[in-house]
Write an enzyme that holds these catalytic residues in place. Structure first.
Site, PDB file in Angstrom:
ATOM      1  N   GLU A 137     -25.128   6.230  56.108  1.00 35.77           N
ATOM      2  CA  GLU A 137     -26.205   6.115  55.127  1.00 35.77           C
ATOM      3  C   GLU A 137     -26.358   4.680  54.623  1.00 35.77           C
ATOM      4  OE1 GLU A 137     -28.324   8.547  54.353  1.00 35.77           O
ATOM      5  OE2 GLU A 137     -27.240   9.845  55.744  1.00 35.77           O
TER       6      GLU A 137
ATOM      7  N   ALA B 166     -28.596   3.496  52.596  1.00 35.70           N
ATOM      8  CA  ALA B 166     -28.863   3.474  51.151  1.00 35.70           C
ATOM      9  C   ALA B 166     -27.552   3.530  50.368  1.00 35.70           C
ATOM     10  CB  ALA B 166     -29.769   4.642  50.756  1.00 35.70           C
TER      11      ALA B 166
ATOM     12  N   TRP C 135     -17.986  -7.788  32.166  1.00 36.35           N
ATOM     13  CA  TRP C 135     -18.020  -9.102  31.526  1.00 36.35           C
ATOM     14  C   TRP C 135     -19.115  -9.178  30.459  1.00 36.35           C
ATOM     15  CZ3 TRP C 135     -21.411 -13.538  32.671  1.00 36.35           C
ATOM     16  CH2 TRP C 135     -20.992 -14.708  32.032  1.00 36.35           C
TER      17      TRP C 135
ATOM     18  N   GLU D   9     -26.809   9.647  44.947  1.00 34.98           N
ATOM     19  CA  GLU D   9     -27.055   9.346  46.361  1.00 34.98           C
ATOM     20  C   GLU D   9     -26.231  10.264  47.271  1.00 34.98           C
ATOM     21  OE1 GLU D   9     -28.750   8.229  49.581  1.00 34.98           O
ATOM     22  OE2 GLU D   9     -29.360   7.188  47.748  1.00 34.98           O
TER      23      GLU D   9
ATOM     24  N   GLU E 186     -37.609  20.963  62.523  1.00 32.74           N
ATOM     25  CA  GLU E 186     -39.049  21.215  62.483  1.00 32.74           C
ATOM     26  C   GLU E 186     -39.567  21.024  61.062  1.00 32.74           C
ATOM     27  OE1 GLU E 186     -37.020  25.013  61.490  1.00 32.74           O
ATOM     28  OE2 GLU E 186     -36.817  23.663  63.195  1.00 32.74           O
TER      29      GLU E 186
ATOM     30  N   TRP F 189     -29.217  -0.993  31.600  1.00 32.71           N
ATOM     31  CA  TRP F 189     -28.842  -2.407  31.662  1.00 32.71           C
ATOM     32  C   TRP F 189     -29.772  -3.248  30.794  1.00 32.71           C
ATOM     33  CZ3 TRP F 189     -25.336  -5.605  34.524  1.00 32.71           C
ATOM     34  CH2 TRP F 189     -24.303  -4.886  35.105  1.00 32.71           C
TER      35      TRP F 189
END
Length: 120
Positions: free
Chosen positions: A30, A32, A49, A71, A87, A114
């Site tokens: 994968e 991604a 940090w 994910e 299909e 963030w």
């Protein structure tokens, strides 16, 4: 013949081993997931940090972990749908699209957290 069920420490060790197999499979198959792992690897030290408190650090790193979790679940849905058949089917497409939407929302949520933490 019935398969013997593992218990206790043996079950925990087997579950951990299965989890590592799953992580290796996601990394191998994968793209991604690999990209999001790189985001996690870059973002974790940065979040530790930049966060000014334990809560901020937990939020900045936690949302990156959440992206990886979503994910992996999306990948599991896609693999299951593909195992059933290649299909074209409306429900198969919907399942894959819903998984993809979940990843998109996880990424958007990470970006939002963030931004809110870092824009004081």
């Amino acid at each position: 013949m019935a398969r013997q069920r593992l218990t206790g420490t043996a079950r925990i060790c087997a579950a951990f081993s299965n989890s590592l197999v799953g992580l290796r499979a996601a990394w191998k198959h994968e793209e991604a997931f690999r990209q999001e792992c790189l985001l996690f690897l870059a973002g974790t030290p940065l979040g530790l940090w930049l966060g000014q408190s334990g809560v901020e650090r937990a939020l900045l790193v936690g949302v990156l972990v959440n992206v990886l979790i979503v994910e992996l679940l999306n990948t599991a849905v896609e693999a299951t749908v593909d195992r059933i058949g290649y299909e074209r089917h409306e429900l198969s497409a919907r399942a894959k699209d819903l998984g993809s939407a979940a990843v998109l929302l996880a990424l958007a949520g990470a970006g939002l957290v963030w931004a809110l933490v870092l824009i004081r």
